[in-house]
Design an enzyme around this catalytic site. Structure first.
Site, PDB file in Angstrom:
ATOM      1  N   GLY A   1      -5.856  -0.145   4.526  1.00 41.01           N
ATOM      2  CA  GLY A   1      -5.221  -0.534   5.835  1.00 41.01           C
ATOM      3  C   GLY A   1      -3.872  -1.208   5.526  1.00 41.01           C
ATOM      4  CB  SER A   2      -2.441  -3.548   3.852  1.00 41.80           C
ATOM      5  OG  SER A   2      -3.259  -3.849   2.751  1.00 41.80           O
TER       6      SER A   2
ATOM      7  CB  SER B   1      -0.445  -0.884 -12.964  1.00 45.77           C
ATOM      8  OG  SER B   1       0.719  -1.550 -13.022  1.00 45.77           O
TER       9      SER B   1
ATOM     10  N   GLY C   1      -9.074  -0.572   0.401  1.00 47.20           N
ATOM     11  CA  GLY C   1      -7.671  -1.196   0.839  1.00 47.20           C
ATOM     12  C   GLY C   1      -6.900  -0.229   1.479  1.00 47.20           C
TER      13      GLY C   1
ATOM     14  CE1 TYR D   1      -3.083  -5.052 -10.608  1.00 46.48           C
ATOM     15  CE2 TYR D   1      -1.018  -4.940 -12.216  1.00 46.48           C
ATOM     16  CZ  TYR D   1      -1.862  -4.500 -11.066  1.00 46.48           C
ATOM     17  OH  TYR D   1      -1.373  -3.666 -10.475  1.00 46.48           O
TER      18      TYR D   1
ATOM     19  CB  ALA E   1      -8.212  -5.438 -14.626  1.00 47.71           C
TER      20      ALA E   1
END
Length: 255
Positions: free
Chosen positions: A20-21, A146, A18, A159, A162
């Site tokens: 590129g953003s 996170s 990921g 999420y 995870a």
């Protein structure tokens, strides 16, 4: 934001999921600032981003189009990155999806799709990177977790689950890969205001409430996450492994 320079990162082969953003794009930019050779996987065309990076740094990141939930493609791009840039020295698993959901509305198929991007891809990226790093004499794997699981946040429990799994997996892989001089750490950001967050979920009320939880009275941006990752990829953190580093302005804490 100014980045400290880690001379050992120059010309190192770095792979980012990921990249590129969002936070991933800031990481690509940060590693290019170090003179590293950066490859990244992403679903959307990143040609314009790569053009901008080449103009800024005089070197172009290698964009490898693909979906991290396609395990065969994910692992193939890691091999392609090593072939293009030399022995892989750092893997940064960053790609994630914190889509909100209600418990009662979630199907088994939704769960599987969520875990495929938020946990499974991390496992199989490490599986592909480990032998390449072993052959190179060692390396650094950095998994994005996170603080959501530390806080027990509601509204996106798949999420959150995870990310708890990522931290446990990080510690297990650090033990398993340590004899090969491969370090495995996690970074747990707080609420980083990417374009996606600002567009979808960052209401004025929620932003104000979250800022009150922080010790430092400023919202996080993607650039705030770059320096800790550079440090973990560098030999400056040579004896750090099995750790989860919180970067959140002082909301959650460990120790």
């Amino acid at each position: 934001m100014t980045h400290p320079i880690f001379p050992d990162l120059k010309d190192r082969s770095i792979y980012i999921t990921g990249g590129g953003s969002g936070i991933g794009a800031a990481l690509t930019d940060g590693f290019l600032t170090q003179g590293a050779k950066v490859a990244f996987i992403g679903r959307s065309d990143a040609t314009a981003f790569c053009d901008a990076m080449e103009e800024k740094h005089g070197r172009r990141p290698l964009f490898l189009q693909g979906d991290v939930t396609d395990t065969a493609r994910l692992q193939a791009t890691i091999a392609e990155a090593a072939e293009a840039h030399g022995p892989l020295k750092a893997l940064i698993s960053n790609a994630a999806n914190d889509q909100r959901q209600k418990l009662e509305d979630y199907s088994p198929e939704d769960w599987d799709a969520n875990q495929a991007i938020n946990l499974k891809a991390y496992y199989f990226a490490t599986q592909a990177a480990a032998p390449l790093m072993r052959a190179a004499g060692g390396g650094s794997i950095i998994n994005f977790s996170s603080i959501s699981y530390m806080m027990g946040n509601a509204g996106y429990s798949a999420y959150v689950a995870a990310n708890a799994g990522i931290t446990g997996m990080t510690r297990a892989h650090a033990r398993e890969l340590g004899p090969d001089n491969i370090r495995v750490n996690a970074v747990a950001p707080g609420w980083v205001l990417t374009e996606k967050q600002l567009e979808l979920w960052a209401t004025p009320e929620d932003l104000s409430a979250h800022l009150q939880r922080q010790c430092l009275p400023r919202h996080l941006t993607p650039e705030d996450i770059v320096n800790p990752v550079l440090f973990l990829a560098s030999d400056a953190s040579a004896m750090m492994t099995a750790q989860c580093i919180v970067v959140d302005g002082g909301v959650a804490y460990t120790g």
